[in-house]
Design a protein around this motif. Sequence first.
Motif, PDB file in Angstrom:
ATOM      1  N   ASN A   1      48.564  23.673 110.829  1.00 60.13           N
ATOM      2  CA  ASN A   1      49.539  22.542 111.120  1.00 60.13           C
ATOM      3  C   ASN A   1      48.772  21.613 111.857  1.00 60.13           C
ATOM      4  OD1 ASN A   1      51.948  23.468 109.727  1.00 60.13           O
ATOM      5  ND2 ASN A   1      52.619  24.730 111.621  1.00 60.13           N
TER       6      ASN A   1
ATOM      7  N   ASN B   1      51.907  28.602 102.511  1.00 58.61           N
ATOM      8  CA  ASN B   1      52.765  27.314 102.734  1.00 58.61           C
ATOM      9  C   ASN B   1      52.399  26.404 103.413  1.00 58.61           C
ATOM     10  OD1 ASN B   1      54.656  28.685 100.818  1.00 58.61           O
ATOM     11  ND2 ASN B   1      56.114  29.507 102.514  1.00 58.61           N
ATOM     12  N   CYS B   2      51.599  26.798 104.542  1.00 58.65           N
ATOM     13  CA  CYS B   2      50.914  25.905 105.389  1.00 58.65           C
ATOM     14  C   CYS B   2      49.783  25.331 104.757  1.00 58.65           C
ATOM     15  CB  CYS B   2      50.791  26.662 106.926  1.00 58.65           C
ATOM     16  SG  CYS B   2      52.005  26.928 107.709  1.00 58.65           S
TER      17      CYS B   2
ATOM     18  N   GLY C   1      54.986  17.274  98.978  1.00 59.32           N
ATOM     19  CA  GLY C   1      53.934  16.934  99.052  1.00 59.32           C
ATOM     20  C   GLY C   1      53.555  15.809  98.003  1.00 59.32           C
TER      21      GLY C   1
ATOM     22  N   CYS D   1      63.484  16.448 100.074  1.00 56.96           N
ATOM     23  CA  CYS D   1      62.296  16.157  99.514  1.00 56.96           C
ATOM     24  C   CYS D   1      62.552  15.336  98.095  1.00 56.96           C
ATOM     25  CB  CYS D   1      61.461  17.463  99.042  1.00 56.96           C
ATOM     26  SG  CYS D   1      60.671  18.021 100.648  1.00 56.96           S
TER      27      CYS D   1
ATOM     28  N   SER E   1      48.708  18.575 101.199  1.00 62.54           N
ATOM     29  CA  SER E   1      49.444  17.566 100.634  1.00 62.54           C
ATOM     30  C   SER E   1      49.155  16.476 101.759  1.00 62.54           C
ATOM     31  CB  SER E   1      50.913  17.737 100.661  1.00 62.54           C
ATOM     32  OG  SER E   1      51.036  19.115  99.883  1.00 62.54           O
ATOM     33  N   LYS E   2      49.403  16.866 103.123  1.00 59.33           N
ATOM     34  CA  LYS E   2      49.159  15.744 104.057  1.00 59.33           C
ATOM     35  C   LYS E   2      47.898  15.173 104.114  1.00 59.33           C
ATOM     36  CE  LYS E   2      53.164  17.222 107.026  1.00 59.33           C
ATOM     37  NZ  LYS E   2      53.576  17.878 107.933  1.00 59.33           N
TER      38      LYS E   2
ATOM     39  N   ASP F   1      51.096  22.496 102.585  1.00 58.66           N
ATOM     40  CA  ASP F   1      51.543  21.303 103.485  1.00 58.66           C
ATOM     41  C   ASP F   1      50.334  20.558 103.908  1.00 58.66           C
ATOM     42  OD1 ASP F   1      53.522  19.986 105.119  1.00 58.66           O
ATOM     43  OD2 ASP F   1      52.460  20.794 106.596  1.00 58.66           O
TER      44      ASP F   1
ATOM     45  N   ALA G   1      46.243  21.531  96.919  1.00 57.62           N
ATOM     46  CA  ALA G   1      47.687  22.124  97.374  1.00 57.62           C
ATOM     47  C   ALA G   1      48.386  22.696  96.235  1.00 57.62           C
ATOM     48  CB  ALA G   1      48.785  20.907  97.695  1.00 57.62           C
TER      49      ALA G   1
ATOM     50  N   ALA H   1      46.727  19.383 109.395  1.00 54.72           N
ATOM     51  CA  ALA H   1      47.770  18.680 108.692  1.00 54.72           C
ATOM     52  C   ALA H   1      48.214  17.432 109.413  1.00 54.72           C
ATOM     53  CB  ALA H   1      49.096  19.583 108.373  1.00 54.72           C
TER      54      ALA H   1
ATOM     55  N   ALA I   1      57.378  22.876 100.014  1.00 56.37           N
ATOM     56  CA  ALA I   1      56.245  22.254 100.264  1.00 56.37           C
ATOM     57  C   ALA I   1      55.277  21.322  99.205  1.00 56.37           C
ATOM     58  CB  ALA I   1      55.287  23.167 100.806  1.00 56.37           C
TER      59      ALA I   1
END
Length: 927
Positions: A260, A291-292, A327, A358, A298-299, A295, A306, A263, A323
């Motif tokens: 995180n 999942n993290c 993304g 989303c 993606s970020k 994320d 991803a 990200a 996610a």
Amino acid sequence: MKLAAIPPGTVEQSIYCCNVAITRYLQDGESVKALQLFQQLRTQAAKPDRFTFVGVLKACSVLMTPEEGRCVHAQAILSECKDDIFVGSSLVDMYSKCRSIEDAARVFANVPTHDVVSWNAMILGYVKCGQAEKALYLFGQMTREFVQPDMVTFVGVINACASVASLEEGKRVHLEVNQNGYASDVAVGNGLIDMYAKCGSIMLARKVFEKMHMRDVVSWNTMIGGYVKLGQGEKALILYQEMQQKQIQPNRVTFVSILNACASKAEIKEGRCIHAQVIQNGFGTDVSVANCLIDMYSKCGCMKDALKVFDNMPTRDVVSWSAIIGGYAKSGQAKQALEVFKQMKEEYIQASRVTYVCVLNACGSLASLEEGRRIHAEAIQRGFELDITIRNCLIDMYLKCGSIEDAYRVFENMLTRDVVSWSSIILAHVRCRQGRVALKLFRKMQEEDVQPDRITLVAVLNACASIAALKEGRLIHKLITQMGCESDIFLCNCLIDMYAKCGSIEDAYKVFNDMKVRDLVSWNSMILGCVKCGHAEKALMLFWQMQREMVPQNSITFVGVLNACARVAALEQGKRVQAEVTKSGLDSNVFVAGCLVDMFAKCGSIEDASRVFKSMPSHDTVSWSTMLGGYAMHGLGKEALQLFEQISQEGAEIDNITFVCLLSACSRADFNSEGHHYFESLSPVYGILSTVEHYTCMVDLLGRSGYLNEAQDLINIMPYQPDIFVWMALLSACRVHGNVQLAERVAKQVLQVDPENASCYVLLANIYSAAGKWGSAVKVHQMMNERLVNKKPGRTWIEINNKVHTFVVDDHEHPQIVEIRAELNRLIGPMKQAGYVPDVNFVLHDVDEEAKESSLLHHSEKLAIAFGLINTAPGTQLQILKNLRVCGDCHRAIKFISKITGRAMVVRDSNRFHHFKDGICSCMDYW
């Protein structure tokens, strides 16, 4: 393990064996069997003791079965253990863990005495049930009753402080922790770190962390997580590296937090390294960690990575799908987001609230109204119709799809609305130029006691600015102060913009001056505001102050200050600004370069304007039109026609503004045939629909050439309703050619539309005066007085030594006024010898001739020129700016002054440029 049978023997032996069996079941995680054994015991004559009740209540806690717990509670009441402190504590604990906090509180209140265990059970119960305030109150009651808290108590109370973000209470508890000797306990230390982080005091959290003699992985995770939650991802990464150096084994929580952090800071390099460590530590298949990773990638804009993580997951949950959809939506790949959503449904994965958020964002990005409506219906079917977050996303989606009706319908049907709902709908009305509706909604929002946030305040300030609602703007300013947001730079900048657009530059300047910290937007807003409100000199002062304070400028700054130079014809300062533009590297910016062209043209230096224009690496439609307009202002028709031919040859885009500039150039250069040719070519050759502005130029062209009847005929056949500018163009032609009858008819048309048009009255009065109709001229002036029409006061500006000087008629305020008047008195003799005769038609007839001449001599144009003559070297070209049309006498006088002084003089009035040289004006006496 099979269910144990109750052995034969004495009652005491049976109870003992049951208690041992229940304890064993609990140790082995077989709470159901513990309950079954208890039920079997109820059929026997043996009565449970305190240990039985404590054990079976623990089983109920583990299984979260409050109904079973109530049955056990009922039996305890009937037994000898009803007042037992241990059973009471166990009941409190059981009800708390089963989320039946009211029952727990009732038991706690009815127990005759409490030990620390029962206090702890009640405190922890309140914390777990989200009633932290009650937990803190109970802790205070506990200390007042002199019950010594233990480690469990402090862990619970610290968690309560964290839940309500009560920093001061947390500090007091921390002090008691130290006094009671639990400062070295790892669990307490971890709780303090978490509490301080959640209270926003990361420095105190780090202080606790550093003082801990023993740290476990939870300590590190809590500290890293605290940094991440407070947006300090870089510090979280540094701490993670330190954790590795100390060879602390990371776990799932560690990786979730640190990913995180990556990200939040878009640290893709660090993210890839941590991904490798995730695999090395055996968490590659962990759903939460994966999942993290999705994320994080993606970020960081790495959707391929991803997707690779997503595709390699052995199992995926709804978070995984959400996610990857989110993304795609955030990275501008909304189409792919909707395709993944479709795939998710094909795999029978039920969408969550986050999923719908989303996909609705994706629909908004694509402006896909029908798809958005379909997903709206699906969200309702899935039971999300009352979810406020979904509702807010629906409002946003519909607005982005251009359907304010759908957005408003969603808004109206909401049972509860939060600040996001109100802000979205208010902002939508502002963007649709419905400022009054936006302010009405804001008042309704206040009536419903919804506290506005920063976005709401920005929206309503923009609403006030759009409709010049100064009174409402001041009320919102007062609200901002009451909310303690007066130091918010963004809001202050919006206030400056609002006040400027409402015409109150004084209020804008007060906000600007009161700002403790200003950013570039603050300076730009103030400069642009000054220009808009007609305070160009103030805008220039601000720019040079900005230079002294070494505030870096951008293209918007230069656009504002170049417009300021253009407004007051500050050529010298304009050249200094150009040097700053070059220094900043923005001279190749087409927008800034276009403003430089405009500034030089409006400051009278058409040569500089042309040089900048030719040096531009590329031109857009605006820059072509600006140069063309510059030639038009200066009466350079030939150059304008040549430039237009160049535009055509280069295949550049031509719009209606380009043709307004071209036709204006033809008019001012008296290129009658060329003007007719281009006007007739508008639609058939260039595919441009003629506008009122094009007809105005043609009326001016015909009027200049003396074709007044033809000009009137053109107005009559216009496909549009004639506006003020068309009639005023014809009225000006009447003045030049002395056509009183037509002037009267035209003036009547103007005053029917705009009875307060001062220029019309002045022109008509001048026409009457020139024709010797003094009585009619006086009637026009009387009409102005009766209708309370005020003529705009004439002002003239001249720039000398980088300073702009302003003059008004019969000025007494200028520090050099005595020398200026002396210079004019010196000039009048040679001017009259050269043939100058004062045109007293521009003075009311009931004044004697000497007074008339004196009045004419002190017009603002003449005062500015005299000031320029005595403050510049011989041969220096003078340049002045008049906010109104230059009067006939001043025009004639300046021709003579240019001849007898040998000075070139450039006069820009409200209509055009006049270049005077050797007694001749470039306008050929038509303006």
